[in-house]
Design an enzyme around this catalytic site. Structure first.
Site, PDB file in Angstrom:
ATOM      1  N   GLU A   1      38.448 -86.474  66.548  1.00 15.54           N
ATOM      2  CA  GLU A   1      38.741 -87.837  66.092  1.00 15.54           C
ATOM      3  C   GLU A   1      40.173 -87.984  65.585  1.00 15.54           C
ATOM      4  O   GLU A   1      40.763 -89.054  65.670  1.00 15.54           O
ATOM      5  CB  GLU A   1      37.759 -88.277  65.015  1.00 15.54           C
ATOM      6  CG  GLU A   1      36.329 -88.526  65.515  1.00 15.54           C
ATOM      7  CD  GLU A   1      35.480 -87.271  65.509  1.00 15.54           C
ATOM      8  OE1 GLU A   1      36.025 -86.156  65.280  1.00 15.54           O
ATOM      9  OE2 GLU A   1      34.254 -87.397  65.728  1.00 15.54           O
TER      10      GLU A   1
ATOM     11  N   GLN B   1      25.138 -87.898  57.207  1.00 16.80           N
ATOM     12  CA  GLN B   1      26.449 -88.302  57.728  1.00 16.80           C
ATOM     13  C   GLN B   1      26.988 -89.559  57.066  1.00 16.80           C
ATOM     14  O   GLN B   1      27.684 -90.355  57.676  1.00 16.80           O
ATOM     15  CB  GLN B   1      26.418 -88.447  59.255  1.00 16.80           C
ATOM     16  CG  GLN B   1      26.195 -87.100  59.934  1.00 16.80           C
ATOM     17  CD  GLN B   1      26.524 -87.101  61.413  1.00 16.80           C
ATOM     18  OE1 GLN B   1      26.374 -88.104  62.099  1.00 16.80           O
ATOM     19  NE2 GLN B   1      26.951 -85.948  61.912  1.00 16.80           N
TER      20      GLN B   1
ATOM     21  N   LYS C   1      25.100 -99.144  60.891  1.00 20.20           N
ATOM     22  CA  LYS C   1      24.351 -99.201  62.151  1.00 20.20           C
ATOM     23  C   LYS C   1      23.518-100.477  62.271  1.00 20.20           C
ATOM     24  O   LYS C   1      23.445-101.081  63.334  1.00 20.20           O
ATOM     25  CB  LYS C   1      23.433 -97.971  62.270  1.00 20.20           C
ATOM     26  CG  LYS C   1      22.793 -97.889  63.636  1.00 20.20           C
ATOM     27  CD  LYS C   1      22.074 -96.565  63.856  1.00 20.20           C
ATOM     28  CE  LYS C   1      21.573 -96.482  65.303  1.00 20.20           C
ATOM     29  NZ  LYS C   1      20.778 -95.281  65.535  1.00 20.20           N
TER      30      LYS C   1
END
Ligand SMILES: Cc1ncc(C[n+]2csc(CCOP(=O)(O)OP(=O)(O)O)c2C)c(N)n1
Ligand SMILES: [Mg+2]
Lengths: 558, 167
Positions: free
Chosen positions: A48, A111, A160
């Site tokens: 990333e 996470q 999400k």
């Protein structure tokens, strides 16, 4: 109704995004599902950090906003160095991160990391979107904030359930963004501009000190017109290289710690310093008390906080560099008599040229000079950090803005290779070369996978000294040659490149340099050149830490 | 180096206080006191910050604060006519007897109110500038201060002038 992810993609398209550099993961699955058949191209990097640097390289080469995307937690955290790099150099990128569902926020969910908290000090602004209905507005604001005023990175964190949430279709998006807490000043104050012009008209030894702000504001043409009209010599910072053509008679090259002698002497002797889009960084000023000690200072910058931050300024002009220089040009009636000064500077330039030992050893400066001679300014040159960066800054002749891409403020090793990937997507018409150190290249060497996968024609020119060369140089000069942990064992970079399916060539003779560079540039795809250069070559001239910038070591005299 | 009182008008959004406070600590600016609450404008809050530093430092503080997107306006009230107040609650040991009477007398002089009476303690509420509260605290110390809390300074310009939006 449509999903948040769909809304996001459409909002990005409205902003004109054509390329995203990213890496998937759990909470960004809904976004990746939308990308699958979207018109936006997604480049899968191998780390990333590289996505952030690629977005940054894209932004620097194009002048548009670069975009990167990562998942929550580790993915988002891996972006941080790249975001900080962009922040220090005022580069407009929008970093999109996935986040755990809103119901789990603050629960140490799998996470989860507080990426808006983590990046607060290294972003211009950031957002945690808690309602899919806000996505349109937030994306629009994020791009607006990133590219306007003093540009900078903006992060948008998207849980999400916001990506999967439903948004009403057909809700109109405002034409313009208006933020009551954010109103940059673009036009300089007329009275200040007049004051500056009066000083310019009477100065005997004026000097323009130009920086990254000139490039960011797209003001190169105006700057050139101004220095020519007023007959004022110009020196640029590392970030300002290319803002004026390096071979222009009024151009003194770079100033500062590794600046040219003529530039540093000119700063010390000038009676008027016109600072344009710069921030008086310590790597430029050396000991600040002795920086431009005889000069009245005019400072043009869009960020009022930069004015007077490090150096006392006599005429502050807050505004967009381009707009202010245009005002200079339209209002300027008289120029000073600078003929003596310009000729004195000409004498310095002739007397103190840059130079290195021209024997039959393979020296890194020679490699850069050859590349400069081949590309003639018609390419994008990216660098890593260390000696390789300084040799490129000194020995490559930049002729246009946005053809030089380097991590100046943060000095991030590993920046160059992924930034070069981004630069290619911004300027596919130009050759892109990353001048690398063996240490820096190994910090993001995994991106060989990316250039191989997409056949990205980035050429990596390693100035391989088998040292963390810049650190070794300091150890040689200031730590009694005690090379504490700066030696790097030889690496077969060609084999590594080949293993990824990338072509490579090792060169250990001066005679082979030109041909190798030409071969690499003539190759369609990526190429790695491993130049085994003189190991203990130093970057000179140099201003030791804490010294005045005219107190240089390693100087030469013609 | 002298204390400056800054009035900072901000968007009333999650995280805005940590943006402001984080910027101060990151840049090494010392916050003497900070008070935050809603204000006359809906969706805005007003933060009153007392910061120590010479004029150059305070100028940097103001410019850097102004750069935060959620900050609408920053003003230095120190150089202008303003009213400044702080509120403190002081829980002081006050057994019945002469000391309790003395404390009540002191409270009276300072126009402090007794907001809680216990068998062994009194809670006084006092408002004023920092010096007045310091003075009261000093006087009450001999009786034993069990707990003390101060709001931090809040301030407004005197007269019709206001610190309003539009940067
Ligand atoms: C991420 C990171 N870590 C450490 C440093 C400190 N540093 C500056 S230059 C340098 C050496 C770079 O070595 P190399 O890439 O081989 O370049 P050279 O100086 O040899 O050209 C180091 C370690 C840095 N700039 N960035
Ligand atoms: Mg090296």
């Amino acid at each position: 109704m449509k999903t948040g992810a769909r809304t996001l993609i459409e909002a990005l398209q409205r902003e004109g995004v054509d390329t995203i550099f990213g890496y998937p993961g759990g909470v960004v699955l809904p976004i990746y599902d939308e990308l699958y058949d979207s018109s936006i191209r997604h480049i899968l990097v191998r780390h990333e950090q590289a996505a952030a640097h690629a977005a940054d390289g894209y932004a620097r080469a194009s002048g548009r906003v670069g975009v990167c995307l990562a998942t929550s937690g580790p993915g988002a955290c891996n972006l941080v160095t790249g975001i900080a790099t962009a922040y220090m150099d005022s580069i407009p990128i929008v970093a999109l991160t996935g986040q755990v569902p809103t119901a789990l926020l603050g629960n140490d969910a799998f996470q989860e990391s507080d990426i808006t908290g983590i990046t607060m000090p290294v972003t211009k602004h950031n957002y945690l979107v808690k309602d899919a209905g806000d996505l349109d507005r937030v994306v629009q604001e994020a791009f607006y904030v990133a590219r306007t005023g003093r540009p900078g990175p903006v992060l948008v964190d998207i849980p999400k359930d916001v990506s999967t949430g439903q948004v009403l279709e057909g809700k109109p998006v405002p034409e313009t963004v208006s933020l009551r807490g954010y109103q940059p000043t673009y036009q300089g104050h007329v009275r200040q501009i007049e004051k500056a012009l009066d000083l310019i008209a009477t100065a005997e030894r004026p000097l323009v000190y130009a920086g990254g702000g000139v490039v960011l504001s797209g003001a190169s043409a105006e700057l050139l017109e101004f220095v020519e009209a007023a007959a004022i010599p110009v020196t640029t910072t590392l970030m300002g290289l290319g803002a004026v053509p390096g071979d222009h008679p009024l151009c003194l090259g770079m100033l500062g710690m590794h600046g040219t002698q003529s530039a540093n002497y000119a700063v010390t002797e000038c009676d008027l310093l016109v600072a344009v889009g710069v921030r008086f960084d310590d790597r430029v000023t050396g000991k600040i008390e002795t920086f431009a000690p005889n000069a009245t200072v005019i400072h043009i910058d869009i960020d009022p906080a930069e004015i007077g931050k490090n150096k006392k300024v006599d005429v502050p002009i807050v505004g967009d560099v381009k707009a202010v220089l245009q005002a200079f040009l339209s209002r300027m009636q008289k120029r000073g008599d600078t003929a003596n000064w310009v000729s004195r500077i000409g004498t310095w330039k002739a007397q103190y040229p840059l130079g290195y030992r021209d024997d039959d050893h393979l020296r890194p400066q020679y490699v850069v000079e050859q590349l400069s001679d081949i590309l003639k300014g018609e390419g994008v040159v990216v660098s890593e950090v260390g000696q390789n960066q300084m040799w490129t800054a000194l020995y490559y002749c930049f002729k246009k803005p946005r053809t030089w891409i380097t991590s100046g403020g943060l000095g991030t090793m590993g920046y160059g290779f992924p930034a070069a990937i981004g630069a290619h997507y911004a300027r596919p018409d130009l050759p892109v070369v990353d001048i690398a150190g063996d240490g820096s290249f190994q910090m993001n060497i995994q991106e060989l996978g990316t250039v191989a996968q997409y056949n990205i024609p980035v050429k990596v020119v390693i100035l391989n000294n088998m040292y963390l060369g810049m650190v070794r140089q300091w150890q040689e000069l200031f730590y009694d040659r005690r090379y504490s942990y700066t030696e790097l064992p030889p690496v077969d970079f060609v084999k590594i490149a080949n293993a990824y399916g990338v072509e490579g060539l090792m060169v250990d003779e001066k005679a082979g340099v030109r041909e190798a560079l030409e071969t690499a540039l003539a190759t369609d795809g990526p190429f790695v050149l491993d130049f085994r250069v003189e190991r203990e070559e130093n970057v000179f001239p140099m201003v030791p830490a804490g010294a005045a910038i005219n107190e240089m070591i390693g100087v030469r005299q013609q | 180096m002298k204390p400056h009182t800054l009035s900072v008008l901000v968007e009333n959004r999650a995280g805005v206080l940590s943006r402001v406070a984080g910027m101060f600590s990151r840049r090494g600016f010392n916050i003497e006191s900070l008070a935050v609450g809603t204000c006359e404008e809906p969706n805005m809050s007003r933060i009153t910050i007392v910061v120590n530093g010479d004029d150059g430092v305070v100028e940097q503080v103001m410019k850097q604060t102004n750069k935060l997107i959620d900050v609408i306006k920053v003003s230095d009230l120190t150089k202008r006519e303003s009213v400044e107040r702080e509120l403190a609650l002081i829980k002081v040991a006050a057994e019945t007897g002469p000391s309790r009477a003395e404390i009540l007398q002191i409270a009276d002089i300072f126009r402090a109110q007794v907001v809680d009476v216990g068998s062994k303690t009194l809670v006084l509420q006092v408002t004023g500038d920092a010096e007045k509260i310091d003075a009261l605290e000093k006087l009450l110390r001999q009786y034993g201060i069990k707990e003390l809390v101060r709001t931090g300074k809040i301030a407004l310009l005197r007269g019709a002038k206001t610190v309003k939006s539009s940067k």
